[in-house]
Design a protein around this motif. Structure first.
Motif, PDB file in Angstrom:
ATOM      1  N   ASN A 309       0.793  -1.459  -0.173  1.00  0.00           N
ATOM      2  CA  ASN A 309      -0.079   0.061  -0.096  1.00  0.00           C
ATOM      3  C   ASN A 309       0.776   1.238   0.000  1.00  0.00           C
ATOM      4  O   ASN A 309       0.258   2.372  -0.419  1.00  0.00           O
ATOM      5  N   VAL A 310       2.092   1.191   0.179  1.00  0.00           N
ATOM      6  CA  VAL A 310       2.948   2.251   0.491  1.00  0.00           C
ATOM      7  C   VAL A 310       3.279   3.205  -0.686  1.00  0.00           C
ATOM      8  O   VAL A 310       3.897   2.605  -1.811  1.00  0.00           O
ATOM      9  N   THR A 311       2.965   4.588  -0.778  1.00  0.00           N
ATOM     10  CA  THR A 311       3.478   5.408  -1.725  1.00  0.00           C
ATOM     11  C   THR A 311       4.253   6.538  -1.229  1.00  0.00           C
ATOM     12  O   THR A 311       4.858   7.204  -1.835  1.00  0.00           O
ATOM     13  N   THR A 312       4.466   6.488   0.158  1.00  0.00           N
ATOM     14  CA  THR A 312       5.162   7.533   0.718  1.00  0.00           C
ATOM     15  C   THR A 312       6.586   7.731   0.538  1.00  0.00           C
ATOM     16  O   THR A 312       7.244   6.318   1.015  1.00  0.00           O
ATOM     17  N   PRO A 313       7.411   8.392   0.150  1.00  0.00           N
ATOM     18  CA  PRO A 313       8.727   8.458  -0.089  1.00  0.00           C
ATOM     19  C   PRO A 313       9.280   8.239   1.473  1.00  0.00           C
ATOM     20  O   PRO A 313       9.193   9.134   2.389  1.00  0.00           O
ATOM     21  N   THR A 314      10.224   7.230   1.533  1.00  0.00           N
ATOM     22  CA  THR A 314      10.874   6.623   2.806  1.00  0.00           C
ATOM     23  C   THR A 314      12.077   6.821   2.873  1.00  0.00           C
ATOM     24  O   THR A 314      12.893   5.804   2.178  1.00  0.00           O
ATOM     25  N   MET A 315      12.642   7.232   3.981  1.00  0.00           N
ATOM     26  CA  MET A 315      14.210   7.079   4.443  1.00  0.00           C
ATOM     27  C   MET A 315      14.260   6.194   5.486  1.00  0.00           C
ATOM     28  O   MET A 315      13.432   6.024   6.115  1.00  0.00           O
ATOM     29  N   LEU A 316      15.238   5.251   5.256  1.00  0.00           N
ATOM     30  CA  LEU A 316      15.683   4.213   6.336  1.00  0.00           C
ATOM     31  C   LEU A 316      16.881   4.444   6.988  1.00  0.00           C
ATOM     32  O   LEU A 316      17.994   4.810   6.191  1.00  0.00           O
ATOM     33  N   ILE A 317      17.010   4.464   8.448  1.00  0.00           N
ATOM     34  CA  ILE A 317      18.141   4.734   9.106  1.00  0.00           C
ATOM     35  C   ILE A 317      18.353   3.475  10.091  1.00  0.00           C
ATOM     36  O   ILE A 317      17.549   3.329  10.906  1.00  0.00           O
ATOM     37  N   THR A 318      19.494   2.894  10.200  1.00  0.00           N
ATOM     38  CA  THR A 318      19.635   1.658  11.023  1.00  0.00           C
ATOM     39  C   THR A 318      21.255   1.713  11.180  1.00  0.00           C
ATOM     40  O   THR A 318      21.973   1.929  10.294  1.00  0.00           O
ATOM     41  N   GLY A 319      21.645   1.522  12.667  1.00  0.00           N
ATOM     42  CA  GLY A 319      23.050   1.100  12.843  1.00  0.00           C
ATOM     43  C   GLY A 319      23.564  -0.199  12.206  1.00  0.00           C
ATOM     44  O   GLY A 319      22.950  -1.479  12.214  1.00  0.00           O
ATOM     45  N   VAL A 320      24.668  -0.224  11.665  1.00  0.00           N
ATOM     46  CA  VAL A 320      25.364  -1.443  11.032  1.00  0.00           C
ATOM     47  C   VAL A 320      25.546  -2.793  12.040  1.00  0.00           C
ATOM     48  O   VAL A 320      25.231  -3.697  11.879  1.00  0.00           O
ATOM     49  N   GLU A 321      25.741  -2.191  13.369  1.00  0.00           N
ATOM     50  CA  GLU A 321      25.846  -3.335  14.326  1.00  0.00           C
ATOM     51  C   GLU A 321      24.598  -3.471  15.214  1.00  0.00           C
ATOM     52  O   GLU A 321      24.780  -3.998  16.184  1.00  0.00           O
ATOM     53  N   ASP A 322      23.355  -2.994  14.737  1.00  0.00           N
ATOM     54  CA  ASP A 322      22.467  -3.312  15.475  1.00  0.00           C
ATOM     55  C   ASP A 322      21.886  -4.447  15.520  1.00  0.00           C
ATOM     56  O   ASP A 322      21.596  -5.241  14.638  1.00  0.00           O
ATOM     57  N   LYS A 323      21.751  -5.169  16.969  1.00  0.00           N
ATOM     58  CA  LYS A 323      21.356  -6.517  17.177  1.00  0.00           C
ATOM     59  C   LYS A 323      19.891  -6.424  17.623  1.00  0.00           C
ATOM     60  O   LYS A 323      19.156  -7.570  17.744  1.00  0.00           O
ATOM     61  N   ARG A 324      19.401  -5.218  18.189  1.00  0.00           N
ATOM     62  CA  ARG A 324      18.055  -5.453  18.557  1.00  0.00           C
ATOM     63  C   ARG A 324      17.097  -5.161  17.470  1.00  0.00           C
ATOM     64  O   ARG A 324      16.134  -5.998  17.569  1.00  0.00           O
ATOM     65  N   THR A 325      17.170  -4.527  16.438  1.00  0.00           N
ATOM     66  CA  THR A 325      16.592  -4.602  15.324  1.00  0.00           C
ATOM     67  C   THR A 325      17.534  -4.752  13.942  1.00  0.00           C
ATOM     68  O   THR A 325      17.821  -3.618  13.474  1.00  0.00           O
ATOM     69  N   PRO A 326      17.852  -5.837  13.868  1.00  0.00           N
ATOM     70  CA  PRO A 326      18.815  -6.052  12.873  1.00  0.00           C
ATOM     71  C   PRO A 326      18.819  -5.515  11.374  1.00  0.00           C
ATOM     72  O   PRO A 326      17.806  -5.191  11.025  1.00  0.00           O
TER      73      PRO A 326
END
Length: 378
Positions: A309-326
């Motif tokens: 359903n998504v049409t919204t322009p979306t940026m994603l940001i995550t830490g390379v070493e993230d183990k909680r939300t990999p």
């Protein structure tokens, strides 16, 4: 908070009448115990008398030690009839205060050289009712420092993590920076937040994320539009961790937002609970069974189920070493958005774990990436 005799007898629950979590206990001789709790976004010091389990408030307004976002925070110590505690304001991080009796004194002015010559955005408190079921929701909005009441402003909705955490009317470098860029910034303590009692905190049991917390956010946005503060055609949304999940879920349910930034999210609960460092302990708190037993429930909670359903322009940001939300969670969403030809970009934060803003440079990088993305879609 239980008190027992030294031989293990006479167990007494001293916090039976307190409908919040309590912590940081300090004896007052043998007469009672000082402790802290968070109530409606603000940390306070309370006292319980051992003889009758009666509670009273000592002081409130502790906080100011969460610099990035306006999380409730603060701590205190006690000795010789004197309290020492951290206390901030909406426009200042924490300073050290002391209190004797009813007399309070500020001992430090740690940030006057930085903030003394600056005007920060004003924080306004309000409550409203979620359209899905009438639940009362507590929220705040920050006005730009040069706010003009004759204008309508673009709005950034920023959602806290947890989900069993809480925001309050506290200093926030990230949200104040957004306001300084010319946005009204809205944040709330949606259902599932702490500091409003056990019933409210458990309203997201088996409903995280869902149309329920989505309604809590959208109803607040609509109230601010009705107040005449916000341009309804210039809405933006962001959040991290649980707030990132809620953001990704929201843009799967509505196209009202011009742009979104999803930080360190869970996108697919089926994969997350079997790969993250949280292991399986999260399952009994958020789900009715194991993923192979409750496949449809896990899938319904997953933003990936709504990505079509998504049409919204979306940026994603995550830490390379993230183990909680990999990172694999973020990459699933990025790949899906690319396949759908939705405008998207993935920011990988080198060396960062779940706390992507744990260093000043990362904090600056996070907020400037968010603002650049939103400014692109004005």
């Amino acid at each position: 908070m239980h008190v027992i005799d030294i031989n293990g007898d006479n167990d007494r629950n001293m916090s039976a009448d307190v409908d919040n979590s309590v912590s940081n206990f300090h004896w007052n001789d043998n007469a009672g115990i000082y402790y802290q709790q968070m109530v409606r976004g603000i940390t306070q010091i309370d006292y319980v008398r051992l003889s009758n389990a009666k509670h009273r408030n000592v002081t409130s307004g502790l906080g100011g030690v969460s610099l990035g976002r306006p999380y409730t925070s603060g701590t205190f110590d006690y000795a010789n009839d004197t309290f020492a505690f951290t206390k901030g304001r909406h426009d200042r991080p924490a300073d050290i205060f002391v209190q004797q009796g009813k007399k309070e004194k500020q001992l430090t002015e740690l940030n006057e050289d930085l903030f003394g010559h600056k005007t920060l955005g004003e924080i306004n408190e309000f409550t409203y009712f979620s359209s899905i079921d009438g639940e009362e929701i507590h929220g705040w909005y920050i006005l730009p420092p040069d706010y003009d009441p004759t204008k309508k402003y673009p709005l950034i909705t920023e959602i806290h993590g947890g989900p069993h955490l809480a925001y309050g009317p506290h200093f926030s470098a990230e949200l104040q920076r957004m306001a300084a860029q010319g946005y009204i910034v809205f944040y709330n303590n949606h259902r599932g937040s702490t500091g409003y009692g056990e019933r409210f905190a458990l309203l997201l049991q088996n409903k995280y994320s869902s149309k329920y917390d989505f309604s809590d956010h959208m109803s607040g946005i609509d109230v601010l539009i009705e107040k005449g503060l916000v341009n309804s055609e210039r809405l933006y949304i962001t959040g991290g961790s649980a707030g990132g999940i809620a953001t990704a879920y929201a843009i799967g349910l509505t196209n009202r937002f011009k742009a979104a930034v999803v930080a360190k999210p869970v996108i697919n609960w089926l994969s997350k609970v079997l790969t993250a460092d949280s292991g399986l302990y999260q399952i009994p708190l958020q789900f009715p069974g194991m993923p192979w037993e409750e496949f449809e429930h896990y899938w319904e909670r997953s933003p990936l189920s709504l990505v079509g359903n998504v049409t919204t322009p979306t940026m994603l940001i995550t830490g390379v070493e993230d183990k909680r939300t990999p990172m694999s969670e973020t990459e699933q969403y990025y790949q899906a958005l690319k396949l759908l030809k939705v405008d998207t970009v993935l920011v990988k934060v080198p060396g960062a774990s779940h706390g992507i803003a744990s260093r000043p440079s990362r904090l600056v990088g996070k907020i400037e990436n968010i603002l650049a993305w939103f400014d692109k879609y004005q």
